[in-house]
Scaffold this active site. Sequence first.
Site, PDB file in Angstrom:
ATOM      1  N   TYR A 285      -8.679   5.089   8.322  1.00  0.00           N
ATOM      2  CA  TYR A 285      -8.720   5.426   9.744  1.00  0.00           C
ATOM      3  C   TYR A 285      -9.787   6.501   9.907  1.00  0.00           C
ATOM      4  CZ  TYR A 285      -4.233   3.024  10.545  1.00  0.00           C
ATOM      5  OH  TYR A 285      -3.234   2.093  10.655  1.00  0.00           O
TER       6      TYR A 285
ATOM      7  N   LYS B 241       2.277  -0.327  15.102  1.00  0.00           N
ATOM      8  CA  LYS B 241       3.705  -0.316  15.391  1.00  0.00           C
ATOM      9  C   LYS B 241       4.239  -1.475  16.237  1.00  0.00           C
ATOM     10  CE  LYS B 241       5.038   3.237  13.165  1.00  0.00           C
ATOM     11  NZ  LYS B 241       4.923   2.623  11.856  1.00  0.00           N
TER      12      LYS B 241
ATOM     13  N   TYR C 234       4.613   6.477   9.863  1.00  0.00           N
ATOM     14  CA  TYR C 234       3.742   5.331   9.561  1.00  0.00           C
ATOM     15  C   TYR C 234       4.472   4.269   8.743  1.00  0.00           C
ATOM     16  CZ  TYR C 234      -0.581   2.825   8.617  1.00  0.00           C
ATOM     17  OH  TYR C 234      -1.555   1.847   8.554  1.00  0.00           O
TER      18      TYR C 234
ATOM     19  N   PRO D 239      -2.674   0.123  19.256  1.00  0.00           N
ATOM     20  CA  PRO D 239      -2.438  -0.355  17.883  1.00  0.00           C
ATOM     21  C   PRO D 239      -2.667   0.671  16.768  1.00  0.00           C
ATOM     22  CG  PRO D 239      -4.463  -1.287  18.787  1.00  0.00           C
ATOM     23  CD  PRO D 239      -3.808  -0.548  19.903  1.00  0.00           C
TER      24      PRO D 239
ATOM     25  N   HIS E 247       0.837  -1.202   0.000  1.00  0.00           N
ATOM     26  CA  HIS E 247       0.000   0.000   0.000  1.00  0.00           C
ATOM     27  C   HIS E 247       0.871   1.250   0.000  1.00  0.00           C
ATOM     28  CE1 HIS E 247      -4.033  -1.749   1.608  1.00  0.00           C
ATOM     29  NE2 HIS E 247      -3.497  -2.482   0.655  1.00  0.00           N
TER      30      HIS E 247
HETATM   31  P1  FAD Z   1       4.327 -11.838  21.312  1.00  0.00           P
HETATM   32  O1  FAD Z   1       3.768 -11.859  19.939  1.00  0.00           O
HETATM   33  O2  FAD Z   1       3.393 -11.645  22.442  1.00  0.00           O
HETATM   34  O3  FAD Z   1       5.130 -13.201  21.497  1.00  0.00           O
HETATM   35  C1  FAD Z   1       5.588 -13.643  22.763  1.00  0.00           C
HETATM   36  C2  FAD Z   1       5.650 -15.143  22.751  1.00  0.00           C
HETATM   37  O4  FAD Z   1       6.154 -15.585  23.996  1.00  0.00           O
HETATM   38  C3  FAD Z   1       4.286 -15.790  22.564  1.00  0.00           C
HETATM   39  O5  FAD Z   1       4.351 -16.750  21.530  1.00  0.00           O
HETATM   40  C4  FAD Z   1       3.976 -16.402  23.916  1.00  0.00           C
HETATM   41  O6  FAD Z   1       3.187 -17.576  23.818  1.00  0.00           O
HETATM   42  C5  FAD Z   1       5.371 -16.687  24.432  1.00  0.00           C
HETATM   43  N1  FAD Z   1       5.482 -16.746  25.897  1.00  0.00           N
HETATM   44  C6  FAD Z   1       4.816 -16.015  26.828  1.00  0.00           C
HETATM   45  N2  FAD Z   1       5.212 -16.345  28.062  1.00  0.00           N
HETATM   46  C7  FAD Z   1       6.146 -17.307  27.917  1.00  0.00           C
HETATM   47  C8  FAD Z   1       6.930 -18.057  28.828  1.00  0.00           C
HETATM   48  N3  FAD Z   1       6.804 -17.884  30.152  1.00  0.00           N
HETATM   49  N4  FAD Z   1       7.798 -18.959  28.348  1.00  0.00           N
HETATM   50  C9  FAD Z   1       7.923 -19.155  27.005  1.00  0.00           C
HETATM   51  N5  FAD Z   1       7.205 -18.470  26.094  1.00  0.00           N
HETATM   52  C10 FAD Z   1       6.329 -17.562  26.546  1.00  0.00           C
HETATM   53  N6  FAD Z   1       1.558  -4.495  15.638  1.00  0.00           N
HETATM   54  C11 FAD Z   1       1.934  -3.968  14.430  1.00  0.00           C
HETATM   55  O7  FAD Z   1       3.136  -3.734  14.223  1.00  0.00           O
HETATM   56  N7  FAD Z   1       1.048  -3.707  13.426  1.00  0.00           N
HETATM   57  C12 FAD Z   1      -0.271  -3.960  13.585  1.00  0.00           C
HETATM   58  O8  FAD Z   1      -1.029  -3.768  12.635  1.00  0.00           O
HETATM   59  C13 FAD Z   1      -0.724  -4.482  14.864  1.00  0.00           C
HETATM   60  N8  FAD Z   1      -2.024  -4.748  15.081  1.00  0.00           N
HETATM   61  C14 FAD Z   1      -2.379  -5.410  16.231  1.00  0.00           C
HETATM   62  C15 FAD Z   1      -3.705  -5.764  16.377  1.00  0.00           C
HETATM   63  C16 FAD Z   1      -4.102  -6.448  17.514  1.00  0.00           C
HETATM   64  C17 FAD Z   1      -5.549  -6.825  17.659  1.00  0.00           C
HETATM   65  C18 FAD Z   1      -3.140  -6.789  18.545  1.00  0.00           C
HETATM   66  C19 FAD Z   1      -3.565  -7.555  19.778  1.00  0.00           C
HETATM   67  C20 FAD Z   1      -1.839  -6.424  18.390  1.00  0.00           C
HETATM   68  C21 FAD Z   1      -1.435  -5.736  17.252  1.00  0.00           C
HETATM   69  N9  FAD Z   1      -0.107  -5.382  17.060  1.00  0.00           N
HETATM   70  C22 FAD Z   1       0.258  -4.767  15.871  1.00  0.00           C
HETATM   71  C23 FAD Z   1       0.893  -5.677  18.076  1.00  0.00           C
HETATM   72  C24 FAD Z   1       1.697  -6.936  17.772  1.00  0.00           C
HETATM   73  O9  FAD Z   1       0.838  -8.026  17.562  1.00  0.00           O
HETATM   74  C25 FAD Z   1       2.683  -7.219  18.929  1.00  0.00           C
HETATM   75  O10 FAD Z   1       3.403  -6.058  19.208  1.00  0.00           O
HETATM   76  C26 FAD Z   1       3.656  -8.368  18.575  1.00  0.00           C
HETATM   77  O11 FAD Z   1       3.007  -9.604  18.654  1.00  0.00           O
HETATM   78  C27 FAD Z   1       4.882  -8.388  19.515  1.00  0.00           C
HETATM   79  O12 FAD Z   1       5.688  -9.505  19.263  1.00  0.00           O
HETATM   80  P2  FAD Z   1       6.529 -10.195  20.430  1.00  0.00           P
HETATM   81  O13 FAD Z   1       7.230 -11.335  19.776  1.00  0.00           O
HETATM   82  O14 FAD Z   1       7.307  -9.163  21.153  1.00  0.00           O
HETATM   83  O15 FAD Z   1       5.455 -10.709  21.471  1.00  0.00           O
HETATM   84  C1  DHB Z   2      -4.228  -3.441  11.268  1.00  0.00           C
HETATM   85  C2  DHB Z   2      -3.960  -3.273  12.608  1.00  0.00           C
HETATM   86  C3  DHB Z   2      -3.615  -2.021  13.069  1.00  0.00           C
HETATM   87  O1  DHB Z   2      -3.329  -1.838  14.374  1.00  0.00           O
HETATM   88  C4  DHB Z   2      -3.534  -0.934  12.207  1.00  0.00           C
HETATM   89  O2  DHB Z   2      -3.195   0.288  12.698  1.00  0.00           O
HETATM   90  C5  DHB Z   2      -3.785  -1.122  10.868  1.00  0.00           C
HETATM   91  C6  DHB Z   2      -4.142  -2.378  10.397  1.00  0.00           C
HETATM   92  C7  DHB Z   2      -4.605  -4.792  10.780  1.00  0.00           C
HETATM   93  O3  DHB Z   2      -4.718  -5.704  11.608  1.00  0.00           O
HETATM   94  O4  DHB Z   2      -4.808  -4.956   9.572  1.00  0.00           O
END
Ligand code: FAD
Ligand code: DHB
Length: 376
Positions: A197, A287, A368, A283, A72
């Site tokens: 948005y 980021k 962004y 969210p 995009h």
């Molecule tokens: P996590 O994905 O939380 O991974 C951590 C891992 O550690 C998990 O697999 C978990 O099971 C494991 N774990 C936990 N505790 C333990 C333990 N004690 N021992 C071993 N393993 C463990 N971000 C964006 O950049 N763009 C977006 O569009 C966006 N949209 C989002 C929409 C939603 C609805 C949500 C909920 C989040 C969104 N995010 C977005 C945020 C993004 O999903 C997170 O920031 C991302 O998952 C972070 O990655 P991580 O690996 O740090 O943590």
């Molecule tokens: C999506 C999630 C977001 O947090 C955002 O800002 C834009 C798109 C998505 O899940 O597609």
Amino acid sequence: MRTQVAIVGGGPAGLMLGRLLERRGIESVILEARDREYVQQRVRAGVLEQATMDLMDEVGLGGRMHREGLVHEGVELRFDGEGHRIALSDLTGGRAITIYGQQEVVKDLIEARLESGPPLHFDVGDVVVDPETGVVTYTHAGERQRLEADLIAGCDGFHGVCRPTIQDVLTVYERVYPFGWMGILAECAPSSEELIYAHHERGFALASMRSHEVTRMYLQCAPDAEPWPDEQIWDELDTRFGMGVNRGPIFEKGVTPMRSFVVEPMQHGRLYLAGDAAHIVPPTGAKGLNTAMADVALLASSIGDEAALQAYTRRALERVWRVQHFSWWMTSMLHRMSDDPFETRIQRSQLRYTVTSTAQATALAENYVGLPFITA
Ligand code: FAD
Ligand code: DHB
């Protein structure tokens, strides 16, 4: 058992760190609490910054992302019944975002890891980390295990065990928002080619997608709301976008609370935190996943260089706070924050300025699409 880096958490941060280390010839073991199926099905982020795409290419895993992801070059801000396009690529010298589900990134990383060999254990329990000695103990296949590492990477997300282990040395900076997002996935074509948005007096709404056949939408709601019935969701989306959106069977619904959260420092002893384990953003700026990737790109390039490791917290936090500001700003500008008419007028003025001033639109666009990742 011994390894150079013990990685706790097999989400995007832990898996990408493992992949980067593998390519540098550094040993690691990844310990993940959940099973493979669960980790691959967990629906979360969808927007990859340019630098995250570049990182996927760098580690040799960009193929499917390029084939299936949707590039995009703009997004729409909608308010007062009108849409305004922010030309992301024109304003940033050609940078763009790609829509590619987080679970697809996770699938690509898991497949590569399981193919090429270094250990990735799912279903581990009772993980205990010792930041002083680098020893990690855990239960796997019914047996207690002990892993000795030079360094522990705490990539276990917001609810993990690594951050609490060093909580006595951490300062927490936090803001909890009085609302959440209700997210849906539905089988229908997106209602718009680019993300929308929308700011509306009834609350924020976001139109996104996963493919030409799958729509992803979000609605501002109470932080503890139960998911609404489908009809109510569609009607509310029509109202907030000011148009009849495409409808189809909803196959996933969930509510996410919103918070900004940072701990400082991001390291203590042999333990280094990365991703959601160290910081959370609301969210709205898309980021979270991207910042997790930025952290591990820096950490992977710092391992093996004592001075770079010592600078990890300072250098990671510079980017983390830029992202915190952007996510807070997007959230504050677009949501219904309160009933205060002064605040609403300030928001409208900010929105109008953003879509009419090239300087302000450029500030939105460059944040962004994402600032470059830093390496050691
Ligand atoms: P996590 O994905 O939380 O991974 C951590 C891992 O550690 C998990 O697999 C978990 O099971 C494991 N774990 C936990 N505790 C333990 C333990 N004690 N021992 C071993 N393993 C463990 N971000 C964006 O950049 N763009 C977006 O569009 C966006 N949209 C989002 C929409 C939603 C609805 C949500 C909920 C989040 C969104 N995010 C977005 C945020 C993004 O999903 C997170 O920031 C991302 O998952 C972070 O990655 P991580 O690996 O740090 O943590
Ligand atoms: C999506 C999630 C977001 O947090 C955002 O800002 C834009 C798109 C998505 O899940 O597609």
